[in-house]
Write a protein that holds these residues in place. Structure first.
Motif, short mmCIF file in Angstrom:
data_model
loop_
_atom_site.label_atom_id
_atom_site.label_comp_id
_atom_site.label_asym_id
_atom_site.label_seq_id
_atom_site.Cartn_x
_atom_site.Cartn_y
_atom_site.Cartn_z
N PRO A 9 -1.73 -1.72 -9.71
CA PRO A 9 -2.35 -1.15 -8.52
C PRO A 9 -3.82 -0.78 -8.75
CG PRO A 9 -1.10 0.54 -9.63
CD PRO A 9 -0.87 -0.74 -10.40
N SER A 10 -4.56 -0.84 -7.67
CA SER A 10 -5.91 -0.28 -7.68
C SER A 10 -5.86 0.91 -6.75
CB SER A 10 -6.94 -1.31 -7.23
OG SER A 10 -6.65 -1.75 -5.92
N GLU A 11 -6.72 1.88 -6.99
CA GLU A 11 -6.72 3.08 -6.16
C GLU A 11 -7.90 3.02 -5.22
OE1 GLU A 11 -6.36 7.90 -6.75
OE2 GLU A 11 -5.93 6.56 -8.41
N ARG A 12 -7.65 3.40 -3.97
CA ARG A 12 -8.74 3.45 -2.99
C ARG A 12 -8.58 4.68 -2.12
NH1 ARG A 12 -6.99 -1.56 0.89
NH2 ARG A 12 -5.39 -0.45 2.05
N GLU A 13 -9.67 5.07 -1.52
CA GLU A 13 -9.66 6.21 -0.62
C GLU A 13 -9.00 5.76 0.67
OE1 GLU A 13 -10.24 10.11 -0.19
OE2 GLU A 13 -10.75 8.95 -1.96
N GLY A 14 -8.00 6.48 1.14
CA GLY A 14 -7.26 6.10 2.33
C GLY A 14 -7.93 6.52 3.60
N ALA A 15 -7.31 6.18 4.72
CA ALA A 15 -7.87 6.50 6.03
C ALA A 15 -7.99 8.01 6.22
CB ALA A 15 -6.99 5.91 7.13
N ALA A 16 -7.01 8.76 5.72
CA ALA A 16 -7.07 10.22 5.85
C ALA A 16 -8.21 10.80 5.03
CB ALA A 16 -5.74 10.85 5.43
N GLY A 17 -8.49 10.20 3.88
CA GLY A 17 -9.55 10.69 3.01
C GLY A 17 -10.93 10.31 3.52
N ALA A 18 -11.01 9.32 4.41
CA ALA A 18 -12.30 8.85 4.90
C ALA A 18 -12.92 9.84 5.88
CB ALA A 18 -12.15 7.49 5.57
N VAL A 19 -12.09 10.66 6.52
CA VAL A 19 -12.59 11.65 7.46
C VAL A 19 -12.93 12.91 6.68
CG1 VAL A 19 -12.06 13.03 9.50
CG2 VAL A 19 -11.17 10.72 9.30
N GLU A 20 -14.20 13.12 6.41
CA GLU A 20 -14.61 14.29 5.65
C GLU A 20 -15.67 15.05 6.41
OE1 GLU A 20 -15.64 13.68 1.58
OE2 GLU A 20 -14.01 12.28 1.26
N SER A 21 -15.20 15.86 7.35
CA SER A 21 -16.14 16.70 8.07
C SER A 21 -15.52 18.07 8.23
CB SER A 21 -16.44 16.08 9.44
OG SER A 21 -15.28 16.04 10.23
N GLY A 22 -16.32 19.06 8.27
CA GLY A 22 -15.96 20.45 8.51
C GLY A 22 -14.52 20.82 8.26
N VAL A 42 0.85 -1.18 0.00
CA VAL A 42 0.00 0.00 0.00
C VAL A 42 0.89 1.24 0.00
CG1 VAL A 42 -1.78 1.28 1.23
CG2 VAL A 42 -1.79 -1.22 1.29
N ILE A 43 0.65 2.13 -0.95
CA ILE A 43 1.37 3.39 -1.01
C ILE A 43 0.36 4.49 -0.71
CG2 ILE A 43 2.67 4.98 -2.47
CD1 ILE A 43 3.57 2.52 -4.10
N SER A 44 0.60 5.21 0.39
CA SER A 44 -0.29 6.30 0.80
C SER A 44 0.18 7.59 0.14
CB SER A 44 -0.27 6.47 2.31
OG SER A 44 -0.69 5.28 2.94
N LEU A 45 -0.73 8.25 -0.55
CA LEU A 45 -0.42 9.49 -1.25
C LEU A 45 -0.81 10.70 -0.40
CD1 LEU A 45 -1.70 8.38 -4.76
CD2 LEU A 45 0.63 8.31 -3.90
N GLU A 46 -0.23 11.86 -0.70
CA GLU A 46 -0.50 13.06 0.07
C GLU A 46 -1.97 13.46 0.07
OE1 GLU A 46 1.96 16.36 -0.96
OE2 GLU A 46 3.77 15.41 -0.19
N SER A 72 -5.45 9.41 -0.75
CA SER A 72 -5.77 8.17 -1.45
C SER A 72 -4.60 7.20 -1.34
CB SER A 72 -6.11 8.45 -2.92
OG SER A 72 -4.98 8.96 -3.59
N GLU A 73 -4.85 5.96 -1.72
CA GLU A 73 -3.83 4.93 -1.62
C GLU A 73 -3.77 4.13 -2.91
OE1 GLU A 73 -4.06 3.89 3.12
OE2 GLU A 73 -5.27 2.70 1.75
N LEU A 74 -2.57 3.71 -3.27
CA LEU A 74 -2.38 2.76 -4.36
C LEU A 74 -2.16 1.41 -3.70
CD1 LEU A 74 0.05 4.64 -6.77
CD2 LEU A 74 -2.41 4.31 -7.03
#
Length: 134
Positions: free
Chosen positions: A65-78, A32-36, A39-41
């Motif tokens: 690779p497949s691309e997926r939303e990473g843990a940082a991207g999952a938090v989408e509030s305010g 897993v490669i975490s991008l800035e 998202s993740e590859l």
């Protein structure tokens, strides 16, 4: 790498050893490669090669690779800044990035919860957590 298109693989290995280059195939199941951007590859069942050239380690990952939303991207509030401060302040699971936990699990060979506990005990210092567990 060295342009050994028609070279005997055994001869190539001997040459690399003479130059102090060690090559190992790793039995990786996922990379897993975490991008800035959060998202993740994800490389499922990749071919991973580790090359050690006089102490400098290099890793080569081959696969689709497949691309997926990473843990940082999952938090989408305010406001993102508040979320980061809250996670750092409470010292909870959100304070330790999953990627760091994964590294400690892999390096120390311990379960995820034990790796997370070790990271929390040393304020997220990867090297100290691994050293503590080994």
């Amino acid at each position: 790498m060295f342009g050994g298109g028609g070279m005997n693989p055994r001869k190539m290995q001997q040459m690399m050893e003479q130059m102090g280059i060690d090559v190992d195939e790793l039995d990786a199941t996922e990379v897993v490669i975490s991008l800035e951007d959060g998202s993740e590859l994800v490389f499922s069942d990749p071919d991973v090669t580790k090359m050690d050239a006089r102490g400098q380690e290099t890793y080569q990952v081959l696969g689709d690779p497949s691309e997926r939303e990473g843990a940082a991207g999952a938090v989408e509030s305010g406001d993102d800044d508040d979320d980061e401060e809250d996670a750092a302040d409470d010292g909870g699971d959100e304070g330790i990035p999953q990627g760091d936990v994964d590294i400690v699990v892999q390096r120390a060979g311990v379960p995820e919860d034990e790796a997370r506990d070790a990271l929390e005990a040393v304020d997220g210092d990867l090297a100290a957590a691994i050293e503590h567990l080994e």
